[in-house]
Design an enzyme around this catalytic site. Structure first.
Site, short mmCIF file in Angstrom:
data_model
loop_
_atom_site.label_atom_id
_atom_site.label_comp_id
_atom_site.label_asym_id
_atom_site.label_seq_id
_atom_site.Cartn_x
_atom_site.Cartn_y
_atom_site.Cartn_z
N GLU A 56 -10.38 -18.89 -8.24
CA GLU A 56 -11.51 -18.38 -9.01
C GLU A 56 -12.75 -18.37 -8.14
O GLU A 56 -12.93 -19.23 -7.28
CB GLU A 56 -11.76 -19.26 -10.25
CG GLU A 56 -10.78 -19.05 -11.38
CD GLU A 56 -11.17 -19.84 -12.61
OE1 GLU A 56 -12.27 -20.45 -12.61
OE2 GLU A 56 -10.38 -19.88 -13.57
N ASP B 193 -7.85 -22.68 -7.37
CA ASP B 193 -6.98 -21.66 -7.98
C ASP B 193 -7.48 -20.24 -7.67
O ASP B 193 -7.05 -19.28 -8.31
CB ASP B 193 -6.89 -21.88 -9.49
CG ASP B 193 -8.23 -21.73 -10.20
OD1 ASP B 193 -9.26 -21.56 -9.49
OD2 ASP B 193 -8.26 -21.77 -11.44
N ARG C 90 -10.71 6.72 -5.13
CA ARG C 90 -9.64 7.73 -5.08
C ARG C 90 -8.96 7.91 -6.43
O ARG C 90 -8.26 8.90 -6.63
CB ARG C 90 -8.62 7.33 -4.01
CG ARG C 90 -9.11 7.57 -2.60
CD ARG C 90 -8.15 7.05 -1.55
NE ARG C 90 -8.22 5.60 -1.40
CZ ARG C 90 -7.52 4.91 -0.51
NH1 ARG C 90 -6.68 5.54 0.29
NH2 ARG C 90 -7.65 3.60 -0.43
N LYS D 258 -2.50 21.33 4.10
CA LYS D 258 -1.24 20.57 4.03
C LYS D 258 -0.56 20.75 2.68
O LYS D 258 -1.22 20.89 1.64
CB LYS D 258 -1.49 19.09 4.33
CG LYS D 258 -2.39 18.34 3.36
CD LYS D 258 -2.44 16.87 3.74
CE LYS D 258 -3.31 16.07 2.80
NZ LYS D 258 -4.74 16.17 3.10
N HIS E 203 -15.84 9.25 -2.50
CA HIS E 203 -14.67 10.10 -2.28
C HIS E 203 -14.83 11.44 -3.01
O HIS E 203 -14.40 12.48 -2.50
CB HIS E 203 -13.41 9.38 -2.77
CG HIS E 203 -12.15 10.12 -2.49
ND1 HIS E 203 -11.73 10.45 -1.21
CD2 HIS E 203 -11.20 10.63 -3.33
CE1 HIS E 203 -10.59 11.11 -1.27
NE2 HIS E 203 -10.24 11.23 -2.54
N ALA F 80 -3.55 6.52 8.20
CA ALA F 80 -3.73 7.43 9.35
C ALA F 80 -2.54 8.35 9.60
O ALA F 80 -2.53 9.05 10.61
CB ALA F 80 -4.06 6.65 10.62
N ASP G 162 -13.62 13.43 7.81
CA ASP G 162 -13.13 13.07 6.48
C ASP G 162 -13.88 11.82 6.02
O ASP G 162 -14.61 11.20 6.80
CB ASP G 162 -11.62 12.82 6.51
CG ASP G 162 -10.96 13.09 5.16
OD1 ASP G 162 -11.68 13.34 4.17
OD2 ASP G 162 -9.72 13.05 5.09
#
Length: 336
Positions: A48, A46, A105, A204, A139, A236, A230
């Site tokens: 797990e 299952d 993020r 941007k 990040h 992308a 970055d």
């Protein structure tokens, strides 16, 4: 209990090639064989997750090697369950080595009624019995404050600087480092300082989440070999559009150095067909077959840095010394 406790490595299924490479580098540094602890991390029917460690780890200094990359939830649960298995087996200390920290993020509330998942994951990691985290290029650096345990955040910029100085040694005077957005200026500036190059920014503007409406180049990139830097490249789309804008503004070549090559969905195809001459990523996330086959994508190793960082944590010496080229250079000699 052993007289001298050696560092012991155990790996989940997220990035076994990197885990084996770290073990090989540690063997080289230690002058003795360092292998991965014999264990199985499997699935029940299952789905797990089941973990069984076949070696005695009582009183040992354990390092779990596991990125929380795609599938993020499975890999995160593997990490937590391995930690629980080690804690219940009386390991002396458990350190999680997470080259790519997923959910990073989601580090703030961007709108009402949304979670701060990076904090939730930090709580789960600490509750699982992990006492220290070693990661690379979070990040957002402030995510370290989400943890109530020590966090060592390594940086890929020293590795990238060594590679750039090797790849562009005859044309360094034409190189310009570019940040793909205003938020990444600090990261780009750090790399620019290391290679003594000027800095530019692609600003941007978004009208909708995930859709870039307009890009503006801040700085003169005419006649320059631009290097976009970055921490994450996902689909992308933004990266390829930034490369086009730089070319339109007179850049002779566009290259990119990205720490974590998530490269989901159409990313590899976009990069292969883009104006970018090359994309360099680290092996913090295991490269897919498509990534390996792409003619303009190259992977640089992080195992030498992680292996040395693990040994420094184990013997109580400085990890931040690895941020210096003078320290890292000899480790990467003959590799890049």
């Amino acid at each position: 209990m052993p007289t001298v406790v050696e560092p012991k490595l155990i790996s989940g299924n997220a990035n076994l090639p990197l885990a084996r490479a770290i073990a090989r580098r540690m063997s080289l540094y230690r002058g003795m064989s360092v292998g991965l602890v014999d264990a199985r991390v499997e699935r029940f029917n299952d789905q797990e997750i089941f973990v069984e460690v076949f070696e005695n780890v009582r009183g040992e200094d354990m390092f779990i090697l596991q990125s929380t990359s795609n599938p993020a939830n499975d890999n995160l649960m593997e990490l937590l369950i391995m930690s629980d298995a080690l804690r219940r087996s009386s390991a002396a200390r458990i350190t999680a080595v997470i080259p790519y920290f997923g959910y990073a993020r989601q580090d703030r509330r961007t709108k009402a009624r949304t979670p701060i998942t990076a904090k939730l994951v930090a709580n789960m990691i600490a509750e699982a019995g992990i006492e220290r985290v070693l990661t690379m290029d979070l990040h957002a650096a402030q995510i370290q404050g989400f943890f109530d345990i020590p966090v060592d955040n390594l940086y890929a910029s020293p590795i990238f600087a060594i590679d750039i100085l090797s790849q562009f040694k005859d044309t360094l005077g034409d190189v310009m480092v570019v940040s793909p957005d205003v938020g990444g200026v600090a990261r780009a500036r750090e790399l620019a300082k290391r290679i003594n190059a000027p800095l530019s920014i692609v600003d941007k503007r978004r009208e909708k989440p995930g859709e870039v409406a307009e890009m503006t180049v801040i700085g003169d990139v005419s006649g320059k070999r631009c290097i976009i830097v970055d921490d994450i490249c996902d689909t992308a789309g933004t990266l390829c559009k930034a490369a086009e804008v730089l070319k339109d503004h007179g850049a002779t070549e566009v290259h990119a150095y990205i720490t974590h090559g998530v490269l989901s969905g159409p990313a590899v195809e976009r990069i292969s067909n883009s104006v970018m001459k090359s994309l360099v990523v680290t092996d913090s996330i295991e490269a897919t077959a498509a990534t390996q086959a792409a003619p303009n994508i190259r992977v640089v190793p992080t195992a030498p840095m992680f292996a040395q960082a693990i040994l420094n944590i184990w013997n109580g010496t400085s990890v931040s010394s690895l941020f210096e080229t003078e320290t890292l250079g000899p480790i990467y000699e003959g590799i890049l």
